[in-house]
Design a protein around this motif. Structure first.
Motif, short mmCIF file in Angstrom:
data_model
loop_
_atom_site.label_atom_id
_atom_site.label_comp_id
_atom_site.label_asym_id
_atom_site.label_seq_id
_atom_site.Cartn_x
_atom_site.Cartn_y
_atom_site.Cartn_z
N MET A 146 -0.90 -2.39 -6.56
CA MET A 146 -1.00 -1.85 -5.21
C MET A 146 -1.89 -0.60 -5.15
SD MET A 146 2.32 -1.36 -2.78
CE MET A 146 2.96 -2.90 -3.44
N ASP A 147 -2.82 -0.59 -4.20
CA ASP A 147 -3.55 0.63 -3.89
C ASP A 147 -2.61 1.63 -3.23
OD1 ASP A 147 -5.95 -0.32 -4.88
OD2 ASP A 147 -6.56 -1.18 -2.97
N ASP A 148 -3.09 2.87 -3.06
CA ASP A 148 -2.21 3.92 -2.54
C ASP A 148 -2.18 4.01 -1.03
OD1 ASP A 148 -4.73 4.93 -2.08
OD2 ASP A 148 -4.53 6.65 -3.43
N ASP A 149 -3.04 3.26 -0.31
CA ASP A 149 -3.15 3.44 1.14
C ASP A 149 -2.44 2.35 1.92
OD1 ASP A 149 -4.93 1.48 0.38
OD2 ASP A 149 -6.57 2.18 1.65
N VAL A 150 -1.31 1.88 1.38
CA VAL A 150 -0.46 0.92 2.07
C VAL A 150 0.98 1.43 2.00
CG1 VAL A 150 -1.95 -1.06 1.56
CG2 VAL A 150 -0.09 -0.46 -0.02
N VAL A 151 1.86 0.80 2.78
CA VAL A 151 3.30 1.01 2.62
C VAL A 151 3.96 -0.35 2.49
CG1 VAL A 151 3.38 3.20 3.87
CG2 VAL A 151 3.69 1.06 5.13
N ALA A 152 5.05 -0.38 1.74
CA ALA A 152 5.80 -1.62 1.54
C ALA A 152 6.77 -1.83 2.70
CB ALA A 152 6.55 -1.56 0.22
N LEU A 153 6.86 -3.06 3.18
CA LEU A 153 7.75 -3.39 4.28
C LEU A 153 9.14 -3.72 3.75
CD1 LEU A 153 5.41 -5.65 6.46
CD2 LEU A 153 5.79 -3.18 6.63
N PRO A 154 10.19 -3.42 4.52
CA PRO A 154 11.55 -3.77 4.09
C PRO A 154 11.65 -5.27 3.79
CG PRO A 154 11.61 -2.34 6.02
CD PRO A 154 10.17 -2.71 5.83
N GLY A 155 12.32 -5.58 2.70
CA GLY A 155 12.48 -6.99 2.33
C GLY A 155 11.31 -7.58 1.58
N ALA A 156 10.31 -6.76 1.23
CA ALA A 156 9.10 -7.29 0.60
C ALA A 156 9.40 -7.94 -0.75
CB ALA A 156 8.08 -6.17 0.43
N VAL A 157 10.24 -7.30 -1.55
CA VAL A 157 10.51 -7.83 -2.89
C VAL A 157 11.23 -9.18 -2.80
CG1 VAL A 157 11.77 -7.43 -5.04
CG2 VAL A 157 10.50 -5.56 -3.96
N ALA A 158 12.21 -9.27 -1.92
CA ALA A 158 12.93 -10.53 -1.75
C ALA A 158 12.00 -11.62 -1.22
CB ALA A 158 14.11 -10.34 -0.81
N ALA A 159 11.10 -11.24 -0.32
CA ALA A 159 10.17 -12.22 0.25
C ALA A 159 9.26 -12.80 -0.82
CB ALA A 159 9.34 -11.57 1.36
N LEU A 160 8.77 -11.95 -1.73
CA LEU A 160 7.91 -12.43 -2.80
C LEU A 160 8.72 -13.16 -3.88
CD1 LEU A 160 5.58 -9.32 -3.19
CD2 LEU A 160 4.97 -11.54 -2.19
N ASN B 200 3.08 -16.92 3.44
CA ASN B 200 3.24 -16.49 4.83
C ASN B 200 4.45 -15.56 4.99
OD1 ASN B 200 2.78 -16.31 7.56
ND2 ASN B 200 3.73 -18.27 8.06
N ASP B 201 4.43 -14.48 4.24
CA ASP B 201 5.45 -13.44 4.33
C ASP B 201 4.75 -12.09 4.38
OD1 ASP B 201 8.21 -14.80 3.80
OD2 ASP B 201 6.91 -15.62 2.23
N PHE B 202 5.01 -11.31 5.41
CA PHE B 202 4.39 -9.99 5.52
C PHE B 202 5.15 -9.00 4.64
CE2 PHE B 202 2.70 -11.97 9.32
CZ PHE B 202 1.40 -11.48 9.36
N VAL B 203 4.43 -8.38 3.72
CA VAL B 203 5.09 -7.49 2.75
C VAL B 203 4.50 -6.08 2.73
CG1 VAL B 203 5.79 -9.41 1.28
CG2 VAL B 203 3.59 -8.30 0.87
N LEU B 204 3.31 -5.89 3.28
CA LEU B 204 2.65 -4.58 3.26
C LEU B 204 2.03 -4.27 4.61
CD1 LEU B 204 0.64 -4.75 -0.12
CD2 LEU B 204 2.86 -3.65 0.26
N ARG B 205 1.83 -2.97 4.84
CA ARG B 205 1.04 -2.53 6.00
C ARG B 205 0.03 -1.50 5.53
NH1 ARG B 205 1.27 1.74 9.53
NH2 ARG B 205 3.33 2.40 8.77
#
Length: 335
Positions: free
Chosen positions: A100-114, A213-218
């Motif tokens: 991961m680059d430093d200019d994103v944030v992780a979305l809730p549930g990202a680990v479970a989604a992946l 098709n799971d959103f994990v980062l912004r």
């Protein structure tokens, strides 16, 4: 190696940062709030000159997850930073690497989604929102004949929740340690631009690469961009343009190593790369002063192409020592 009820077994998040402590703070705050969370976080400080080092030092005793900090003695770019971070994570027995680059944030549930995809794929990319909350366009395939990745039009998730691809992105790539050991570390010679593209292609030679098709980062860093219908173009930098052309030489090296180099096709891909960068200058940045960096990069790529001693990154039969690739010295860690 697979997902578990609590997330992804042996998951290490590897972050590379350079002089963007404000973005890094936001990312680490989002990671600290994840449930399930990674088992470990590795931050590679690419010789930052802002307050990144002091921030990470102060964070060491309060961060809720095991934290390893690798402080490099010089800026090795994204590719060198991820090489150092992956190496450090493997030394901690990581089974999965989330890059991961430093200019994103992780979305809730990202680990479970992946995690629900880790039983089927060894290299996985989730979806991202841009800084305005809109879906970020990332759906490509690498074309070995040309040595470039090209956009795929339309809704790639219309019929199924996964799009099989053969290209990578270090802004969220999840890759198994088994695959890393087979293809080696990211190649520090790329510095930036094209390193993740080739890394994803190398991974695809071992197993399928998934875009799910799971959103994990912004993304949180705003960028100028235009929508060309078949793809988006973001603003860039003269360094990135230089590397885009210079790294054509390294891309050719990997294609040759795997018997996929076609001189005429690769020349066409190089022309497409230059045209894309010129269009980016004209349409997105509205200037042409960066065109000289393309010429300089192309000249360096020619020298790389002629280097008969060029070799790809070697596989890793055993976990490598966590070292600073810039200095050959052990990486620093608060642990």
């Amino acid at each position: 190696m697979s997902g578990t009820a609590s997330g992804i077994e042996g998951l290490a998040l590897v972050i590379v940062t350079f002089n963007r402590s404000s973005y890094l703070r936001g990312l680490l705050e989002s990671v600290a709030a994840l449930d399930p969370a990674p088992e470990r976080v590795v931050v590679v400080d690419n010789a930052s000159t802002d307050d990144t080092a002091s921030y990470l030092k102060a964070l060491a005793d309060t961060f809720p997850l095991p934290l390893t900090v690798c402080t490099l003695t010089e800026n090795t770019g994204g590719s060198g930073g991820f090489a150092a971070g992956i190496s450090a994570a493997l030394q901690k027995n990581a089974q999965w690497l989330w890059l991961m680059d430093d200019d994103v944030v992780a979305l809730p549930g990202a680990v479970a989604a992946l995690g629900k995809w880790t039983g089927e794929y060894d290299c996985i990319h989730g979806r991202r929102f841009d800084e305005a909350g809109r879906p970020f366009f990332w759906q490509h395939r690498f074309i070995p004949l040309l040595g470039v990745h090209l956009p795929v039009r339309g809704n790639v998730f219309r019929d199924r929740p996964v799009f099989d691809t053969n290209v990578g992105c270090f802004e969220g790539m999840l890759i198994s340690s088994d695959t890393v050991r087979k293809i080696g570390l990211p190649d520090p010679r790329f510095f930036i631009n094209g390193d993740d593209e080739i890394y994803g292609w190398l991974a695809s030679l071992e197993n399928r690469v998934a875009y799910v098709n799971d959103f994990v980062l912004r993304k949180v860093r705003p960028q100028k961009q235009i929508d060309l219908g078949i793809r988006h173009l973001n603003d860039s930098s003269d360094l990135s343009r230089f590397c885009a052309m210079r790294n054509r030489g390294h891309t050719a090296g990997y294609l040759r190593a795997h018997g996929r180099f076609n001189r005429a096709g690769f020349a066409a891909g190089t022309a497409l790369t230059a045209a894309k960068e010129l269009l980016r200058l004209a349409a997105v940045e509205r200037r042409f002063s960066g065109a000289g960096s393309l010429w300089r990069g192309w000249r360096e790529s020619r020298a790389i192409l002629k280097d008969t001693g060029w070799q790809p990154m070697p596989p890793l039969p055993n976990p490598p020592a966590a070292t600073d690739p810039a200095a050959g010295q052990p990486a620093q860690s608060p642990e």
